[in-house]
Design a protein around this motif. Sequence first.
Motif, PDB file in Angstrom:
ATOM      1  N   SER A  79       0.928  -1.159  -0.092  1.00 44.55           N
ATOM      2  CA  SER A  79       0.064  -0.151  -0.023  1.00 44.55           C
ATOM      3  C   SER A  79       0.829   1.316   0.037  1.00 44.55           C
ATOM      4  O   SER A  79       0.613   2.267  -0.642  1.00 44.55           O
ATOM      5  CB  SER A  79      -0.908  -0.137   1.165  1.00 44.55           C
ATOM      6  OG  SER A  79      -0.123  -0.096   2.427  1.00 44.55           O
ATOM      7  N   ALA A  80       1.926   1.318   0.664  1.00 40.38           N
ATOM      8  CA  ALA A  80       2.820   2.393   0.977  1.00 40.38           C
ATOM      9  C   ALA A  80       3.662   2.727  -0.534  1.00 40.38           C
ATOM     10  O   ALA A  80       3.746   3.897  -1.023  1.00 40.38           O
ATOM     11  CB  ALA A  80       3.835   2.158   1.740  1.00 40.38           C
ATOM     12  N   ARG A  81       3.833   1.447  -1.367  1.00 36.92           N
ATOM     13  CA  ARG A  81       4.207   1.730  -2.701  1.00 36.92           C
ATOM     14  C   ARG A  81       3.542   2.164  -3.594  1.00 36.92           C
ATOM     15  O   ARG A  81       3.895   3.173  -4.570  1.00 36.92           O
ATOM     16  CB  ARG A  81       4.988   0.354  -3.002  1.00 36.92           C
ATOM     17  CG  ARG A  81       6.313  -0.057  -2.161  1.00 36.92           C
ATOM     18  CD  ARG A  81       6.974  -1.378  -2.184  1.00 36.92           C
ATOM     19  NE  ARG A  81       8.113  -1.620  -1.669  1.00 36.92           N
ATOM     20  CZ  ARG A  81       8.630  -2.669  -1.300  1.00 36.92           C
ATOM     21  NH1 ARG A  81       7.942  -3.940  -1.664  1.00 36.92           N
ATOM     22  NH2 ARG A  81       9.603  -2.975  -0.830  1.00 36.92           N
ATOM     23  N   VAL A  82       2.178   1.767  -3.494  1.00 32.83           N
ATOM     24  CA  VAL A  82       1.369   2.211  -4.393  1.00 32.83           C
ATOM     25  C   VAL A  82       0.889   3.808  -4.255  1.00 32.83           C
ATOM     26  O   VAL A  82       0.894   4.431  -5.097  1.00 32.83           O
ATOM     27  CB  VAL A  82      -0.058   1.385  -4.179  1.00 32.83           C
ATOM     28  CG1 VAL A  82      -1.285   2.137  -4.846  1.00 32.83           C
ATOM     29  CG2 VAL A  82       0.119   0.116  -4.502  1.00 32.83           C
ATOM     30  N   ARG A  83       0.885   4.247  -2.920  1.00 37.73           N
ATOM     31  CA  ARG A  83       0.835   5.863  -2.917  1.00 37.73           C
ATOM     32  C   ARG A  83       1.950   6.373  -3.166  1.00 37.73           C
ATOM     33  O   ARG A  83       1.738   7.353  -3.804  1.00 37.73           O
ATOM     34  CB  ARG A  83       0.731   5.702  -1.074  1.00 37.73           C
ATOM     35  CG  ARG A  83      -0.566   5.666  -0.541  1.00 37.73           C
ATOM     36  CD  ARG A  83      -0.669   6.122   0.681  1.00 37.73           C
ATOM     37  NE  ARG A  83       0.272   5.610   1.763  1.00 37.73           N
ATOM     38  CZ  ARG A  83       0.311   4.428   2.540  1.00 37.73           C
ATOM     39  NH1 ARG A  83      -1.096   3.766   2.198  1.00 37.73           N
ATOM     40  NH2 ARG A  83       1.008   4.224   3.284  1.00 37.73           N
ATOM     41  N   ARG A  84       3.061   5.845  -3.177  1.00 35.25           N
ATOM     42  CA  ARG A  84       4.319   6.380  -3.876  1.00 35.25           C
ATOM     43  C   ARG A  84       4.113   6.704  -5.416  1.00 35.25           C
ATOM     44  O   ARG A  84       4.577   7.698  -5.835  1.00 35.25           O
ATOM     45  CB  ARG A  84       5.778   5.990  -3.404  1.00 35.25           C
ATOM     46  CG  ARG A  84       5.938   6.216  -2.117  1.00 35.25           C
ATOM     47  CD  ARG A  84       7.718   5.696  -1.731  1.00 35.25           C
ATOM     48  NE  ARG A  84       7.930   4.260  -1.572  1.00 35.25           N
ATOM     49  CZ  ARG A  84       8.691   3.746  -2.527  1.00 35.25           C
ATOM     50  NH1 ARG A  84       9.044   4.636  -3.490  1.00 35.25           N
ATOM     51  NH2 ARG A  84       8.920   2.646  -2.680  1.00 35.25           N
ATOM     52  N   GLY A  85       3.481   5.668  -5.929  1.00 32.38           N
ATOM     53  CA  GLY A  85       3.267   5.739  -7.408  1.00 32.38           C
ATOM     54  C   GLY A  85       2.454   6.571  -7.611  1.00 32.38           C
ATOM     55  O   GLY A  85       2.620   7.435  -8.818  1.00 32.38           O
ATOM     56  N   ARG A  86       1.239   6.613  -7.140  1.00 34.17           N
ATOM     57  CA  ARG A  86       0.244   7.611  -7.244  1.00 34.17           C
ATOM     58  C   ARG A  86       0.703   9.202  -7.153  1.00 34.17           C
ATOM     59  O   ARG A  86       0.393  10.023  -7.941  1.00 34.17           O
ATOM     60  CB  ARG A  86      -0.772   7.457  -6.512  1.00 34.17           C
ATOM     61  CG  ARG A  86      -1.519   5.983  -6.978  1.00 34.17           C
ATOM     62  CD  ARG A  86      -2.912   5.558  -6.047  1.00 34.17           C
ATOM     63  NE  ARG A  86      -3.641   4.432  -6.707  1.00 34.17           N
ATOM     64  CZ  ARG A  86      -4.194   3.505  -6.050  1.00 34.17           C
ATOM     65  NH1 ARG A  86      -4.398   3.661  -4.909  1.00 34.17           N
ATOM     66  NH2 ARG A  86      -4.768   2.666  -6.622  1.00 34.17           N
ATOM     67  N   ALA A  87       1.608   9.210  -6.167  1.00 34.73           N
ATOM     68  CA  ALA A  87       2.398  10.321  -5.913  1.00 34.73           C
ATOM     69  C   ALA A  87       3.111  10.922  -7.214  1.00 34.73           C
ATOM     70  O   ALA A  87       3.182  11.976  -7.596  1.00 34.73           O
ATOM     71  CB  ALA A  87       3.109  10.495  -4.533  1.00 34.73           C
ATOM     72  N   LEU A 137       2.586  -4.278  -7.251  1.00 33.84           N
ATOM     73  CA  LEU A 137       2.624  -2.881  -7.723  1.00 33.84           C
ATOM     74  C   LEU A 137       2.340  -2.580  -9.218  1.00 33.84           C
ATOM     75  O   LEU A 137       1.633  -1.581  -9.311  1.00 33.84           O
ATOM     76  CB  LEU A 137       4.025  -2.670  -7.172  1.00 33.84           C
ATOM     77  CG  LEU A 137       4.485  -1.039  -7.398  1.00 33.84           C
ATOM     78  CD1 LEU A 137       3.619  -0.299  -6.346  1.00 33.84           C
ATOM     79  CD2 LEU A 137       5.886  -0.898  -6.887  1.00 33.84           C
ATOM     80  N   VAL A 138       2.596  -3.510 -10.000  1.00 38.28           N
ATOM     81  CA  VAL A 138       2.379  -3.277 -11.407  1.00 38.28           C
ATOM     82  C   VAL A 138       0.797  -3.385 -11.542  1.00 38.28           C
ATOM     83  O   VAL A 138       0.332  -2.471 -12.458  1.00 38.28           O
ATOM     84  CB  VAL A 138       3.203  -4.076 -12.415  1.00 38.28           C
ATOM     85  CG1 VAL A 138       2.757  -4.118 -13.731  1.00 38.28           C
ATOM     86  CG2 VAL A 138       4.840  -3.950 -12.393  1.00 38.28           C
ATOM     87  N   ALA A 139       0.280  -4.374 -11.019  1.00 39.70           N
ATOM     88  CA  ALA A 139      -1.199  -4.497 -11.294  1.00 39.70           C
ATOM     89  C   ALA A 139      -2.068  -3.527 -10.629  1.00 39.70           C
ATOM     90  O   ALA A 139      -3.063  -3.137 -11.163  1.00 39.70           O
ATOM     91  CB  ALA A 139      -1.483  -5.834 -10.712  1.00 39.70           C
ATOM     92  N   ALA A 140      -1.408  -2.896  -9.600  1.00 44.84           N
ATOM     93  CA  ALA A 140      -2.322  -1.905  -8.704  1.00 44.84           C
ATOM     94  C   ALA A 140      -2.079  -0.562  -9.497  1.00 44.84           C
ATOM     95  O   ALA A 140      -3.130   0.109  -9.330  1.00 44.84           O
ATOM     96  CB  ALA A 140      -1.698  -1.789  -7.455  1.00 44.84           C
ATOM     97  N   LEU A 141      -1.404  -0.427 -10.473  1.00 42.92           N
ATOM     98  CA  LEU A 141      -1.061   0.948 -11.159  1.00 42.92           C
ATOM     99  C   LEU A 141      -1.132   0.890 -12.630  1.00 42.92           C
ATOM    100  O   LEU A 141      -0.962   1.907 -13.200  1.00 42.92           O
ATOM    101  CB  LEU A 141       0.222   1.565 -10.761  1.00 42.92           C
ATOM    102  CG  LEU A 141       0.590   1.899  -9.195  1.00 42.92           C
ATOM    103  CD1 LEU A 141       2.033   2.168  -8.851  1.00 42.92           C
ATOM    104  CD2 LEU A 141      -0.300   3.049  -8.812  1.00 42.92           C
TER     105      LEU A 141
END
Length: 300
Positions: free
Chosen positions: A39-47, A82-86
């Motif tokens: 979840s933290a890595r997804v947030r960084r990606g969205r940022a 992470l790839v799938a989430a973004l």
Amino acid sequence: MILRAGTHRLELGARPLLMGILNATPDSFSEERGEEPLSARVRRGRALIAAGADLLDVGGESARGDRPAVSVQEEIERVCGLVAALADEALISVDTYKPEVAEAAVAAGAAIVNDVSGLRDVRLAEVCARTGAGLVVMHTAVAPKGTLLDPATYDDVVNDVVAFLTERVAVARAAGVGEEQLVLDPGPDFAKTPAQTVAVLRRLDAVAALGRPILLAASRKDFIGAVTGRPPAERDPGTLAALAYGVEQGASILRVHDVAGVRDFFAVRAVLAGERELGPLEGLTPERYPDGVPSHLSLG
């Protein structure tokens, strides 16, 4: 120039595309975050996307030579969720030299394989040929995780880089990768001293002459530290100078840590160069007129 990456067709050239670096590792060279939940890595990606990234480069193994390689399974576990989430929110590149990881990441939604091995394993090209993913071919003279810092390594480092990329592109094409799927990376700091990296970047036009887009991965690199004397976390101003020069020499994709800073830099540069006009009322807001907006202005 056109880049085809999976189902994406990108027209390059109007402005450099920004590739935000999204490490799924605890130990990148520029920052150590420790282990993080997905979840933290997804947030960084969205940022990074919110800051203006056109692409995200997701990596599950640090390129640092003082860190051990991770297993294929561990890298897949770090990367694919992470790839799938973004993948529905941005164009995703996977930073890997392992064909099994590339295959899994593309299946999860990645559209580009960013191979820092110089296509040491032709199966990476076969994955891209089969799936239509873009392929970044990088110059290096050592195996992944290896280190080579020898001023005597190359008789002519620029000629070596151009010859290597030419030969590796031929290997990729023979494996079935389409020309429009290919991106070239001169490999700053990979098997190069800072002086050798500078020599290559000064002649980036020689790489551009090969006719494919250039990915410039100069962000916070050691050659910038050699010039400025600063550690990785303090190299963003030096990075801007390297990127500006690189774009002038033909780079069209910029792999960066500080997406917002690089975006702002090139936005201002484009206006000053006359590539974009600033509207007559842009930047004029009611808040700037404490005594009331002048009658001849209509700020909406």
